[in-house]
Design an enzyme around this catalytic site. Sequence first.
Site, PDB file in Angstrom:
ATOM      1  N   LYS A 174       0.833  -1.208   0.000  1.00  0.00           N
ATOM      2  CA  LYS A 174       0.000   0.000   0.000  1.00  0.00           C
ATOM      3  C   LYS A 174       0.866   1.257   0.000  1.00  0.00           C
ATOM      4  CE  LYS A 174      -3.153   2.577   2.987  1.00  0.00           C
ATOM      5  NZ  LYS A 174      -3.899   2.558   4.261  1.00  0.00           N
ATOM      6  N   ASP A 192      -7.143   1.551   0.648  1.00  0.00           N
ATOM      7  CA  ASP A 192      -7.307   1.770   2.076  1.00  0.00           C
ATOM      8  C   ASP A 192      -8.736   1.380   2.453  1.00  0.00           C
ATOM      9  OD1 ASP A 192      -8.924   3.826   1.177  1.00  0.00           O
ATOM     10  OD2 ASP A 192      -8.072   5.344   2.516  1.00  0.00           O
TER      11      ASP A 192
END
Length: 264
Positions: A174, A192
């Site tokens: 991420k 997210d």
Amino acid sequence: MSNRARLLAAFHLPLCRNRDNHHGVLAGVYGNNSQYYYSYVTIPTEHDTSGLVDAGSEAAEALARQLMNAYPDATCTLDCSTPFQLLIATMLSAQTTDERVNRITPALFGEFPTALDLAQARRDTVEQIVRPLGFQHRRSGQIIATAQALCTEFGGEVPQSNKELEKLPGVGHKTANVVMGVCFGARALTVDTHVGRLSRRLGWTRATSVTRVEKDVTTLLAGVNWTKLSHVLIAHGRSVCTAQGPRCDECPVVDRCPKVGVVP
């Protein structure tokens, strides 16, 4: 253990069913002593395909572009001026908000603007700066270790590939996607909580795992700027389609949204 069971176990949430007999969890209870409001999140079962779109669907891309047009100024909300600063700020944003990170980064980057500066920093000094975010001992150790690795392995510069970024201490997929998308122009979907939740709401995936959501959405929306889409989904998830409940009357794509999991 199924993804659904893992989610329930991770958050200690009770499994229940809504009026349409879909599995879900009680996500929260709000109110006062006289009246309560329940926030309910539907989790589709493995065989529940309601609201989902087919891969390559023109409708899915049209929905994505309409939503992106509604948020032309959506961008990364972390305040940074260099790839190094964005890398460190993104690492610090784990388990907290961008707003809180932005409150401490002026002091952090004022004192340690480069990888070399942070690599040579005293840990107790860094701990004091990041203390408002919590977990200051772990956070300070990770960012100092990352700065040291940048200096020893990459000449103090942030590498420009996911593979090399993810070799750095404390840097996952991420974080690497954020840096690659924002700083280096890569097409990278950053999944997210908002991006995952809205991707399910919009019928783009049933998955709950970050890697599967990323794969499903990027396959479905192959012609879309994934980096921009990430920022747009986050902005929409914070302002309109919130975790507490979607405000469909304010939604710019209400005419196209399949409203997966929305309880009438």
